[in-house]
Design a protein around this motif. Structure first.
Motif, PDB file in Angstrom:
ATOM      1  N   PHE A 139      -5.665  23.456 -12.892  1.00  0.00           N
ATOM      2  CA  PHE A 139      -6.650  23.837 -12.306  1.00  0.00           C
ATOM      3  C   PHE A 139      -8.030  23.772 -12.908  1.00  0.00           C
ATOM      4  CE2 PHE A 139      -9.258  27.230 -10.048  1.00  0.00           C
ATOM      5  CZ  PHE A 139      -8.979  26.993  -8.693  1.00  0.00           C
ATOM      6  N   LYS A 140      -7.776  24.223 -14.272  1.00  0.00           N
ATOM      7  CA  LYS A 140      -9.061  24.397 -15.041  1.00  0.00           C
ATOM      8  C   LYS A 140      -9.685  22.827 -15.290  1.00  0.00           C
ATOM      9  CE  LYS A 140     -11.069  26.120 -19.262  1.00  0.00           C
ATOM     10  NZ  LYS A 140     -11.153  26.888 -20.314  1.00  0.00           N
ATOM     11  N   LYS A 141      -8.808  21.871 -15.529  1.00  0.00           N
ATOM     12  CA  LYS A 141      -9.276  20.409 -15.648  1.00  0.00           C
ATOM     13  C   LYS A 141      -9.862  19.843 -14.365  1.00  0.00           C
ATOM     14  CE  LYS A 141      -7.510  15.785 -16.348  1.00  0.00           C
ATOM     15  NZ  LYS A 141      -6.297  14.978 -16.236  1.00  0.00           N
ATOM     16  N   THR A 142      -9.590  20.384 -13.275  1.00  0.00           N
ATOM     17  CA  THR A 142     -10.200  20.053 -12.053  1.00  0.00           C
ATOM     18  C   THR A 142     -11.350  20.876 -11.485  1.00  0.00           C
ATOM     19  OG1 THR A 142      -8.074  19.318 -11.170  1.00  0.00           O
ATOM     20  CG2 THR A 142      -9.569  19.454  -9.359  1.00  0.00           C
ATOM     21  N   ILE A 143     -11.267  22.094 -11.728  1.00  0.00           N
ATOM     22  CA  ILE A 143     -12.525  23.009 -11.009  1.00  0.00           C
ATOM     23  C   ILE A 143     -13.301  23.373 -12.229  1.00  0.00           C
ATOM     24  CG2 ILE A 143     -12.819  25.297  -9.955  1.00  0.00           C
ATOM     25  CD1 ILE A 143     -11.485  23.197  -8.277  1.00  0.00           C
ATOM     26  N   GLY A 144     -12.839  23.529 -13.290  1.00  0.00           N
ATOM     27  CA  GLY A 144     -13.588  23.886 -14.654  1.00  0.00           C
ATOM     28  C   GLY A 144     -13.527  25.325 -15.094  1.00  0.00           C
ATOM     29  N   LYS A 145     -12.701  26.199 -14.284  1.00  0.00           N
ATOM     30  CA  LYS A 145     -12.280  27.355 -14.524  1.00  0.00           C
ATOM     31  C   LYS A 145     -10.905  27.624 -14.406  1.00  0.00           C
ATOM     32  CE  LYS A 145     -16.555  29.417 -12.657  1.00  0.00           C
ATOM     33  NZ  LYS A 145     -17.009  30.245 -11.597  1.00  0.00           N
ATOM     34  N   THR A 146     -10.397  28.642 -15.235  1.00  0.00           N
ATOM     35  CA  THR A 146      -8.877  29.083 -14.790  1.00  0.00           C
ATOM     36  C   THR A 146      -8.720  29.633 -13.473  1.00  0.00           C
ATOM     37  OG1 THR A 146      -9.047  31.146 -15.721  1.00  0.00           O
ATOM     38  CG2 THR A 146      -8.399  29.407 -17.109  1.00  0.00           C
ATOM     39  N   PRO A 147      -7.623  29.712 -13.036  1.00  0.00           N
ATOM     40  CA  PRO A 147      -7.346  30.414 -11.532  1.00  0.00           C
ATOM     41  C   PRO A 147      -7.779  31.674 -11.610  1.00  0.00           C
ATOM     42  CG  PRO A 147      -5.464  28.988 -11.979  1.00  0.00           C
ATOM     43  CD  PRO A 147      -6.233  29.010 -13.277  1.00  0.00           C
ATOM     44  N   GLY A 148      -7.453  32.504 -12.595  1.00  0.00           N
ATOM     45  CA  GLY A 148      -8.006  33.954 -12.769  1.00  0.00           C
ATOM     46  C   GLY A 148      -9.711  34.011 -12.801  1.00  0.00           C
ATOM     47  N   GLU A 149     -10.203  32.980 -13.630  1.00  0.00           N
ATOM     48  CA  GLU A 149     -11.524  32.999 -13.493  1.00  0.00           C
ATOM     49  C   GLU A 149     -12.170  32.716 -12.281  1.00  0.00           C
ATOM     50  OE1 GLU A 149     -12.165  31.668 -18.390  1.00  0.00           O
ATOM     51  OE2 GLU A 149     -12.365  30.267 -16.590  1.00  0.00           O
ATOM     52  N   TYR A 150     -11.631  31.886 -11.506  1.00  0.00           N
ATOM     53  CA  TYR A 150     -12.172  31.465 -10.047  1.00  0.00           C
ATOM     54  C   TYR A 150     -12.154  32.577  -9.189  1.00  0.00           C
ATOM     55  CZ  TYR A 150     -12.595  28.699  -6.128  1.00  0.00           C
ATOM     56  OH  TYR A 150     -12.904  28.149  -4.787  1.00  0.00           O
ATOM     57  N   LEU A 206      -3.884  19.734  -3.127  1.00  0.00           N
ATOM     58  CA  LEU A 206      -3.186  20.652  -3.757  1.00  0.00           C
ATOM     59  C   LEU A 206      -4.433  21.767  -4.261  1.00  0.00           C
ATOM     60  CD1 LEU A 206      -0.373  21.628  -4.835  1.00  0.00           C
ATOM     61  CD2 LEU A 206      -0.755  20.395  -6.946  1.00  0.00           C
ATOM     62  N   ILE A 207      -5.262  21.263  -4.903  1.00  0.00           N
ATOM     63  CA  ILE A 207      -6.550  22.308  -5.143  1.00  0.00           C
ATOM     64  C   ILE A 207      -6.962  22.988  -3.923  1.00  0.00           C
ATOM     65  CG2 ILE A 207      -8.752  22.219  -6.019  1.00  0.00           C
ATOM     66  CD1 ILE A 207      -6.839  22.251  -8.292  1.00  0.00           C
ATOM     67  N   GLU A 208      -7.293  22.306  -2.881  1.00  0.00           N
ATOM     68  CA  GLU A 208      -7.731  23.133  -1.879  1.00  0.00           C
ATOM     69  C   GLU A 208      -6.925  24.059  -1.197  1.00  0.00           C
ATOM     70  OE1 GLU A 208     -10.947  22.817  -0.342  1.00  0.00           O
ATOM     71  OE2 GLU A 208     -10.978  21.339  -2.132  1.00  0.00           O
ATOM     72  N   LEU A 209      -5.616  23.810  -1.399  1.00  0.00           N
ATOM     73  CA  LEU A 209      -4.507  25.055  -1.079  1.00  0.00           C
ATOM     74  C   LEU A 209      -4.488  26.046  -2.078  1.00  0.00           C
ATOM     75  CD1 LEU A 209      -2.488  26.057   1.001  1.00  0.00           C
ATOM     76  CD2 LEU A 209      -0.803  24.448  -0.190  1.00  0.00           C
ATOM     77  N   LEU A 216       3.441  26.385  -5.096  1.00  0.00           N
ATOM     78  CA  LEU A 216       2.526  25.076  -5.180  1.00  0.00           C
ATOM     79  C   LEU A 216       3.715  24.026  -5.582  1.00  0.00           C
ATOM     80  CD1 LEU A 216      -1.117  26.269  -5.755  1.00  0.00           C
ATOM     81  CD2 LEU A 216       0.130  25.666  -3.663  1.00  0.00           C
ATOM     82  N   GLY A 217       4.701  24.520  -6.332  1.00  0.00           N
ATOM     83  CA  GLY A 217       5.579  23.465  -6.793  1.00  0.00           C
ATOM     84  C   GLY A 217       5.494  23.316  -8.324  1.00  0.00           C
ATOM     85  N   PHE A 218       4.713  24.035  -8.966  1.00  0.00           N
ATOM     86  CA  PHE A 218       4.664  23.705 -10.497  1.00  0.00           C
ATOM     87  C   PHE A 218       5.518  24.395 -11.112  1.00  0.00           C
ATOM     88  CE2 PHE A 218       0.311  23.146  -9.198  1.00  0.00           C
ATOM     89  CZ  PHE A 218      -0.084  21.953 -10.147  1.00  0.00           C
ATOM     90  N   LYS A 219       6.252  23.950 -12.154  1.00  0.00           N
ATOM     91  CA  LYS A 219       7.541  24.502 -12.736  1.00  0.00           C
ATOM     92  C   LYS A 219       7.074  25.624 -13.665  1.00  0.00           C
ATOM     93  CE  LYS A 219      11.724  22.993 -15.231  1.00  0.00           C
ATOM     94  NZ  LYS A 219      12.333  21.872 -15.821  1.00  0.00           N
ATOM     95  N   TYR A 220       5.930  25.704 -14.223  1.00  0.00           N
ATOM     96  CA  TYR A 220       5.458  26.430 -15.167  1.00  0.00           C
ATOM     97  C   TYR A 220       4.106  26.717 -14.884  1.00  0.00           C
ATOM     98  CZ  TYR A 220       9.279  24.851 -17.986  1.00  0.00           C
ATOM     99  OH  TYR A 220      10.681  24.150 -18.477  1.00  0.00           O
ATOM    100  N   PRO A 221       3.752  28.228 -14.769  1.00  0.00           N
ATOM    101  CA  PRO A 221       2.432  28.553 -14.603  1.00  0.00           C
ATOM    102  C   PRO A 221       1.353  28.077 -15.317  1.00  0.00           C
ATOM    103  CG  PRO A 221       3.771  30.448 -14.492  1.00  0.00           C
ATOM    104  CD  PRO A 221       4.451  29.492 -15.019  1.00  0.00           C
ATOM    105  N   GLN A 222       1.563  27.627 -16.641  1.00  0.00           N
ATOM    106  CA  GLN A 222       0.662  27.120 -17.609  1.00  0.00           C
ATOM    107  C   GLN A 222       0.247  25.765 -17.318  1.00  0.00           C
ATOM    108  OE1 GLN A 222       3.789  28.247 -18.158  1.00  0.00           O
ATOM    109  NE2 GLN A 222       3.978  29.404 -20.187  1.00  0.00           N
ATOM    110  N   HIS A 223       1.116  25.031 -16.564  1.00  0.00           N
ATOM    111  CA  HIS A 223       0.975  23.577 -16.036  1.00  0.00           C
ATOM    112  C   HIS A 223      -0.377  23.823 -14.775  1.00  0.00           C
ATOM    113  CE1 HIS A 223       4.681  21.798 -17.577  1.00  0.00           C
ATOM    114  NE2 HIS A 223       3.873  22.174 -18.559  1.00  0.00           N
ATOM    115  N   PHE A 224       0.006  24.747 -13.875  1.00  0.00           N
ATOM    116  CA  PHE A 224      -1.038  25.193 -13.109  1.00  0.00           C
ATOM    117  C   PHE A 224      -2.133  25.532 -13.585  1.00  0.00           C
ATOM    118  CE2 PHE A 224      -2.826  28.162  -9.957  1.00  0.00           C
ATOM    119  CZ  PHE A 224      -3.239  27.498  -8.971  1.00  0.00           C
ATOM    120  N   ASN A 225      -2.411  26.259 -14.564  1.00  0.00           N
ATOM    121  CA  ASN A 225      -3.630  26.862 -15.119  1.00  0.00           C
ATOM    122  C   ASN A 225      -4.394  25.788 -15.604  1.00  0.00           C
ATOM    123  OD1 ASN A 225      -3.318  29.407 -14.464  1.00  0.00           O
ATOM    124  ND2 ASN A 225      -2.447  29.978 -16.428  1.00  0.00           N
ATOM    125  N   ARG A 226      -3.531  24.707 -16.408  1.00  0.00           N
ATOM    126  CA  ARG A 226      -4.367  23.350 -16.935  1.00  0.00           C
ATOM    127  C   ARG A 226      -4.880  22.714 -15.929  1.00  0.00           C
ATOM    128  NH1 ARG A 226       0.014  21.286 -20.083  1.00  0.00           N
ATOM    129  NH2 ARG A 226       0.433  23.417 -21.016  1.00  0.00           N
TER     130      ARG A 226
END
Length: 79
Positions: free
Chosen positions: A62-73, A28-31, A50-60
């Motif tokens: 992604f940040k937990k996994t990568i260390g940056k928000t999607p926007g920062e990345y 999921l992170i690679e995609l 990607l199947g997230f109900k809320y963008p906030q969940h995706f942001n959280r």
């Protein structure tokens, strides 16, 4: 495929060294990383794709996994 969930999980673990959940999250992170570079789409649109109900969940996630928000990345890697 007619595999039980437990057997399928065991196969994933044997082949990848990761639990099924870890493997799915990795994929999921690679995609997500690929989709983030499509600047025609907002981060929210990508989250829904990607199947997230809320963008906030995706942001959280992604940040937990990568260390940056999607926007920062996106910003850090577009140059």
């Amino acid at each position: 495929m007619y595999l039980s969930p437990n057997y399928f999980g065991d196969l994933i673990k044997k082949e990848t060294g990761k639990s099924p959940q870890e493997f799915i999250q990795f994929k999921l992170i690679e995609l997500a990383k690929q989709k983030i570079f499509d600047t025609e789409k907002s981060i929210g649109e990508i989250a829904f794709e990607l199947g997230f109900k809320y963008p906030q969940h995706f942001n959280r996630f992604f940040k937990k996994t990568i260390g940056k928000t999607p926007g920062e990345y996106r910003t850090a890697n577009l140059n």
